[in-house]
Design a protein around this motif. Structure first.
Motif, PDB file in Angstrom:
ATOM      1  N   GLY A   1       0.675  -1.018   0.014  1.00 32.28           N
ATOM      2  CA  GLY A   1       0.243  -0.382  -0.158  1.00 32.28           C
ATOM      3  C   GLY A   1       0.937   1.186   0.244  1.00 32.28           C
ATOM      4  N   LEU A   2       0.319   1.971   0.899  1.00 29.18           N
ATOM      5  CA  LEU A   2       0.636   3.888   0.442  1.00 29.18           C
ATOM      6  C   LEU A   2       1.131   4.070   1.668  1.00 29.18           C
ATOM      7  N   VAL A   3       2.197   4.315   2.145  1.00 38.47           N
ATOM      8  CA  VAL A   3       2.756   5.118   3.363  1.00 38.47           C
ATOM      9  C   VAL A   3       3.248   5.930   3.143  1.00 38.47           C
ATOM     10  N   GLN A   4       3.647   7.058   4.476  1.00 42.11           N
ATOM     11  CA  GLN A   4       4.352   8.056   4.780  1.00 42.11           C
ATOM     12  C   GLN A   4       6.247   7.086   5.229  1.00 42.11           C
ATOM     13  N   ALA A   5       6.417   7.632   4.945  1.00 44.56           N
ATOM     14  CA  ALA A   5       7.826   7.520   4.865  1.00 44.56           C
ATOM     15  C   ALA A   5       7.823   7.543   6.617  1.00 44.56           C
ATOM     16  N   GLY A   6       8.675   6.651   7.338  1.00 48.66           N
ATOM     17  CA  GLY A   6       8.717   6.407   8.624  1.00 48.66           C
ATOM     18  C   GLY A   6       7.231   5.158   9.274  1.00 48.66           C
ATOM     19  N   GLY A   7       6.705   5.626   8.188  1.00 44.30           N
ATOM     20  CA  GLY A   7       5.158   4.571   9.048  1.00 44.30           C
ATOM     21  C   GLY A   7       5.852   3.167   9.062  1.00 44.30           C
ATOM     22  N   SER A   8       5.007   1.717   8.721  1.00 46.37           N
ATOM     23  CA  SER A   8       5.519   0.685   9.531  1.00 46.37           C
ATOM     24  C   SER A   8       4.356  -0.382   8.204  1.00 46.37           C
ATOM     25  N   LEU A   9       4.870  -1.635   7.465  1.00 43.24           N
ATOM     26  CA  LEU A   9       3.934  -2.276   6.211  1.00 43.24           C
ATOM     27  C   LEU A   9       4.515  -3.846   6.947  1.00 43.24           C
ATOM     28  N   ARG A  10       3.190  -4.364   6.692  1.00 45.07           N
ATOM     29  CA  ARG A  10       3.430  -6.077   7.196  1.00 45.07           C
ATOM     30  C   ARG A  10       2.676  -6.162   5.704  1.00 45.07           C
ATOM     31  N   LEU A  11       3.627  -7.378   4.853  1.00 46.94           N
ATOM     32  CA  LEU A  11       3.396  -8.436   4.220  1.00 46.94           C
ATOM     33  C   LEU A  11       3.149  -9.391   4.046  1.00 46.94           C
ATOM     34  N   SER A  12       2.480 -10.010   4.027  1.00 47.79           N
ATOM     35  CA  SER A  12       1.894 -11.421   3.840  1.00 47.79           C
ATOM     36  C   SER A  12       2.150 -12.015   2.720  1.00 47.79           C
ATOM     37  N   CYS A  13       2.476 -13.526   2.450  1.00 49.29           N
ATOM     38  CA  CYS A  13       2.311 -14.141   1.630  1.00 49.29           C
ATOM     39  C   CYS A  13       2.157 -15.613   1.362  1.00 49.29           C
ATOM     40  N   VAL A  14       1.210 -15.948   1.166  1.00 43.88           N
ATOM     41  CA  VAL A  14       0.797 -17.754   1.860  1.00 43.88           C
ATOM     42  C   VAL A  14       0.597 -18.416   0.762  1.00 43.88           C
ATOM     43  N   ALA A  15       1.075 -19.077   1.544  1.00 45.31           N
ATOM     44  CA  ALA A  15       0.822 -20.848   0.557  1.00 45.31           C
ATOM     45  C   ALA A  15       0.333 -21.598   0.478  1.00 45.31           C
ATOM     46  N   SER A  16       0.066 -22.344  -1.259  1.00 46.04           N
ATOM     47  CA  SER A  16      -1.020 -23.199  -1.437  1.00 46.04           C
ATOM     48  C   SER A  16      -0.519 -24.141  -1.745  1.00 46.04           C
ATOM     49  N   GLY A  17      -0.995 -25.735  -2.311  1.00 45.87           N
ATOM     50  CA  GLY A  17      -0.536 -26.283  -2.598  1.00 45.87           C
ATOM     51  C   GLY A  17       0.309 -27.724  -2.409  1.00 45.87           C
ATOM     52  N   ARG A  18       1.266 -26.746  -0.904  1.00 45.32           N
ATOM     53  CA  ARG A  18       1.918 -27.948  -0.671  1.00 45.32           C
ATOM     54  C   ARG A  18       3.293 -26.899   0.522  1.00 45.32           C
ATOM     55  N   THR A  19       3.457 -28.141   1.351  1.00 43.96           N
ATOM     56  CA  THR A  19       3.642 -26.397   2.733  1.00 43.96           C
ATOM     57  C   THR A  19       5.200 -26.399   2.416  1.00 43.96           C
ATOM     58  N   ILE A  20       5.615 -25.405   2.874  1.00 48.23           N
ATOM     59  CA  ILE A  20       6.866 -24.559   2.579  1.00 48.23           C
ATOM     60  C   ILE A  20       7.803 -24.758   3.306  1.00 48.23           C
ATOM     61  N   ASN A  21       7.219 -24.996   4.832  1.00 47.67           N
ATOM     62  CA  ASN A  21       7.847 -25.530   5.983  1.00 47.67           C
ATOM     63  C   ASN A  21       9.460 -26.216   5.582  1.00 47.67           C
ATOM     64  N   SER A  22      10.018 -26.672   4.520  1.00 45.07           N
ATOM     65  CA  SER A  22      11.522 -27.436   4.500  1.00 45.07           C
ATOM     66  C   SER A  22      11.774 -26.182   3.326  1.00 45.07           C
ATOM     67  N   TYR A  23      11.276 -24.894   3.184  1.00 49.50           N
ATOM     68  CA  TYR A  23      11.459 -24.032   1.535  1.00 49.50           C
ATOM     69  C   TYR A  23      12.587 -23.173   2.820  1.00 49.50           C
ATOM     70  N   VAL A  24      13.244 -22.754   1.589  1.00 53.96           N
ATOM     71  CA  VAL A  24      13.692 -21.384   1.631  1.00 53.96           C
ATOM     72  C   VAL A  24      13.350 -19.987   1.020  1.00 53.96           C
ATOM     73  N   MET A  25      12.508 -19.482   2.032  1.00 55.68           N
ATOM     74  CA  MET A  25      11.497 -17.963   1.448  1.00 55.68           C
ATOM     75  C   MET A  25      12.153 -16.993   1.661  1.00 55.68           C
ATOM     76  N   GLY A  26      12.190 -15.907   1.056  1.00 61.99           N
ATOM     77  CA  GLY A  26      12.461 -14.514   0.447  1.00 61.99           C
ATOM     78  C   GLY A  26      11.662 -13.008  -0.222  1.00 61.99           C
ATOM     79  N   TRP A  27      12.106 -12.406   0.642  1.00 60.05           N
ATOM     80  CA  TRP A  27      11.347 -11.697  -0.338  1.00 60.05           C
ATOM     81  C   TRP A  27      12.323 -10.575  -1.077  1.00 60.05           C
ATOM     82  N   PHE A  28      11.474 -10.461  -2.002  1.00 59.85           N
ATOM     83  CA  PHE A  28      12.425  -9.554  -3.260  1.00 59.85           C
ATOM     84  C   PHE A  28      11.586  -8.512  -3.186  1.00 59.85           C
ATOM     85  N   ARG A  29      12.693  -6.761  -3.520  1.00 62.32           N
ATOM     86  CA  ARG A  29      11.767  -6.053  -4.427  1.00 62.32           C
ATOM     87  C   ARG A  29      12.321  -5.799  -6.353  1.00 62.32           C
ATOM     88  N   GLN A  30      11.506  -5.003  -6.510  1.00 60.79           N
ATOM     89  CA  GLN A  30      12.151  -4.310  -7.558  1.00 60.79           C
ATOM     90  C   GLN A  30      11.005  -3.111  -8.223  1.00 60.79           C
TER      91      GLN A  30
END
Length: 123
Positions: free
Chosen positions: A10-39
């Protein structure tokens, strides 16, 4: 196959906070390396935070001390808590999954990707 769906951008002012969520389906990701990328426009996709199945974490220098990655095994979900946001954090943020063991910063080592969520930080 693993499907990843991000939310929380979303849109936030400088100094603010956000929490991103990534929900997985189809298979458990517990054994996976998970990453957050940005571009950001005109820039390469970069890993900002990663977490291994054992809980080892990685943060890029640009976000260290401000972002926190975590995972909820029961919910098959990975989070990115972003505090003290800066305009330079503006980008599309992607969740990605890597069936390997070690956290890698190389995007093409990640097999599964979400659709991305826009984060815009205003000054």
């Amino acid at each position: 196959q693993v499907q990843l769906v991000e939310s929380g951008g979303g849109l936030v002012q400088a100094g603010g906070s956000l929490r991103l969520s990534c929900v997985a389906s189809g298979r458990t990701i517990n054994s996976y390396v998970m990453g957050w990328f940005r571009q950001a426009p005109g820039k390469e996709r970069e890993l900002v935070a990663g977490i291994s199945s054992g809980g080892t974490t990685y943060y890029s220098d640009s976000v260290k001390g401000r972002f926190t990655i975590s995972r909820n095994v029961a919910k098959n979900t990975v989070y990115l808590q972003m505090n003290s946001l800066k305009p330079e954090d503006t980008a599309v943020y992607y969740c990605a999954g890597n069936p390997g063991v070690r956290i890698t910063t190389t995007p093409n080592r990640y097999d599964y990707w979400g659709q991305g969520t826009q984060v815009t930080v205003s000054s």
